[in-house]
Enzyme design. Structure first.
Site, PDB file in Angstrom:
ATOM      1  N   ARG A 195       8.270  27.915  52.096  1.00 55.95           N
ATOM      2  CA  ARG A 195       9.536  27.200  52.713  1.00 55.95           C
ATOM      3  C   ARG A 195       9.853  27.905  54.069  1.00 55.95           C
ATOM      4  NH1 ARG A 195      14.295  24.317  51.535  1.00 55.95           N
ATOM      5  NH2 ARG A 195      16.090  24.886  52.666  1.00 55.95           N
ATOM      6  N   HIS A 248       9.249  17.609  54.224  1.00 56.01           N
ATOM      7  CA  HIS A 248      10.120  18.183  53.004  1.00 56.01           C
ATOM      8  C   HIS A 248       9.612  17.254  51.952  1.00 56.01           C
ATOM      9  CE1 HIS A 248      12.719  20.272  50.823  1.00 56.01           C
ATOM     10  NE2 HIS A 248      14.043  19.884  51.087  1.00 56.01           N
ATOM     11  N   GLN A 292      11.366  17.123  48.299  1.00 56.74           N
ATOM     12  CA  GLN A 292      12.533  16.354  48.360  1.00 56.74           C
ATOM     13  C   GLN A 292      12.671  14.777  48.310  1.00 56.74           C
ATOM     14  OE1 GLN A 292      15.947  17.819  48.876  1.00 56.74           O
ATOM     15  NE2 GLN A 292      16.448  15.413  47.982  1.00 56.74           N
ATOM     16  N   ASP A 352      21.978  13.601  56.325  1.00 54.35           N
ATOM     17  CA  ASP A 352      21.708  15.130  56.140  1.00 54.35           C
ATOM     18  C   ASP A 352      22.659  15.571  57.226  1.00 54.35           C
ATOM     19  OD1 ASP A 352      20.539  17.333  55.611  1.00 54.35           O
ATOM     20  OD2 ASP A 352      18.591  16.711  56.712  1.00 54.35           O
ATOM     21  N   CYS A 373      20.538  15.223  50.647  1.00 54.78           N
ATOM     22  CA  CYS A 373      19.701  16.345  50.124  1.00 54.78           C
ATOM     23  C   CYS A 373      20.396  17.590  49.899  1.00 54.78           C
ATOM     24  CB  CYS A 373      18.281  16.517  51.210  1.00 54.78           C
ATOM     25  SG  CYS A 373      18.863  16.905  52.959  1.00 54.78           S
ATOM     26  N   ARG A 383      15.183  17.367  41.797  1.00 50.41           N
ATOM     27  CA  ARG A 383      13.990  18.224  42.493  1.00 50.41           C
ATOM     28  C   ARG A 383      13.249  18.971  41.232  1.00 50.41           C
ATOM     29  NH1 ARG A 383      15.236  20.297  47.235  1.00 50.41           N
ATOM     30  NH2 ARG A 383      13.063  20.985  47.158  1.00 50.41           N
TER      31      ARG A 383
END
Length: 330
Positions: free
Chosen positions: A108, A135, A138, A231, A272, A317
């Site tokens: 990450r 991502h 996600q 987001d 998210c 997730r």
């Protein structure tokens, strides 16, 4: 389905076929049932993964750790200050060392090229826990959440409001193209996705029946939508100086009850996370003091309201990451 993705890295959903993505989603749902019924599923005992973080996280770290533990794996977490990668040791050397010690590597961080080089040199599956471009873990959680709500996702209209160039928006466009969804990037013109990626997704859409749209008008974009998604306006790693400009550009794209009213009655809201929907964070307080905003990309009554699915999405997730680990390491 007879699909086998053992030994594959998970860097971007552009690398995966529609059938492979659906396989991972079905596997996620099966593993979620095992978790809910308390059925042991330590299918990967003896395997070990390392979590290599250059950006901090709550959901990504916890999801990988719990998923790994549930599968019987050993999990090592390296925070941004615990690895010598890029400081005293090259990326290539780090990858070659970690690949000899671990069965898989999660990364990450910032550049997509880093996660790609880890996969190139390590010799083991590498998982993209977030880069500036994509991502993908996600996305599996997002689509699983939509499937739980509506069943088949094909033809469902998903609208992203905000900076439509960021990693989440890019990945939503990709997964929508792959799964035959109707994706709308709703943003000011200067924050629309890169032309190259739009063209790539539209080419995929020709085969899947997906629709990829770019729209600056909020009402037009939200009308008849099944999913409204947003987001934060300034992504991790971007300078704080951007807040003033982003607020000016994106405040009209805030998801509030008025925007939700344009969508279908049964529409859901997704995010998210983390989210700035109140003044209960340091950033939220600072933004209120400087700009007088009680909320930024979404309002309290939407994220906590009956249409909000952000926390179900966050839980998913873990189930979807578990599916990726099992499918690539079994």
């Amino acid at each position: 389905m007879g699909l086998n993705i053992r030994g594959r890295s998970f860097l971007t959903l552009l690398d995966y076929t529609t059938d492979e993505i659906n396989y991972l989603l079905d596997l996620s749902a099966d593993l979620k049932k095992l978790k809910y019924t308390g059925t042991p599923h330590r299918y990967l005992e003896g395997k070990n993964i390392v979590l290599l973080f250059e950006k901090t996280s709550t959901r990504t770290r916890c999801s990988f750790e719990v998923a790994g533990y549930d599968l019987g794996m050993g999990v090592t977490y390296l925070d941004p200050g615990s690895s010598q990668m890029g400081k005293k040791e090259s990326l290539r050397d780090t990858a070659m060392v970690l690949g000899r010690l671990y069965d898989g590597i999660e990364y990450r961080g910032f550049k997509q090229s880093v996660v790609e080089d880890l996969a190139k040199y390590s010799g083991v599956p590498v998982y993209n826990g977030l880069t500036d471009d994509f991502h993908p873990t996600q996305m599996l959680a997002d689509v699983l959440t939509i499937k739980e709500e509506f069943g088949n996702v094909r033809g469902r209209k998903l609208v992203f409001f905000g900076d439509a160039r960021n990693n989440v928006a890019n990945s939503l466009m990709v997964v929508s193209a792959k799964l035959g969804m109707h994706y709308v990037a709703c943003a000011p013109q200067e924050l629309m996705p890169a032309k190259e990626l739009v063209e790539k997704c539209r080419k995929i859409a020709e085969e899947t029946g997906a629709v990829i749209e770019l729209e600056s008008d909020v009402k037009k974009a939200a009308t008849d939508a099944d999913v409204l998604y947003t987001d934060i306006w300034v992504s991790m790693g971007e300078p704080d100086e951007l807040w003033a400009k982003r607020i000016e550009l994106l405040h009209p794209y805030q998801v509030n009850q008025k925007v939700m009213s344009y969508a279908k009655k049964e529409a859901i809201f997704m995010h998210c996370l983390p989210s700035f929907h109140d003044r209960q964070t340091i950033v939220g307080k600072e933004i209120y003091q400087k700009f007088g905003l009680e909320a930024m990309e979404v309002t309290d009554d939407v994220i906590y309201g009956p249409q909000g699915r952000a926390f179900q999405e966050a839980e998913n997730r873990m189930h979807t990451i578990k599916a990726v680990l099992y499918a690539t390491l079994k």
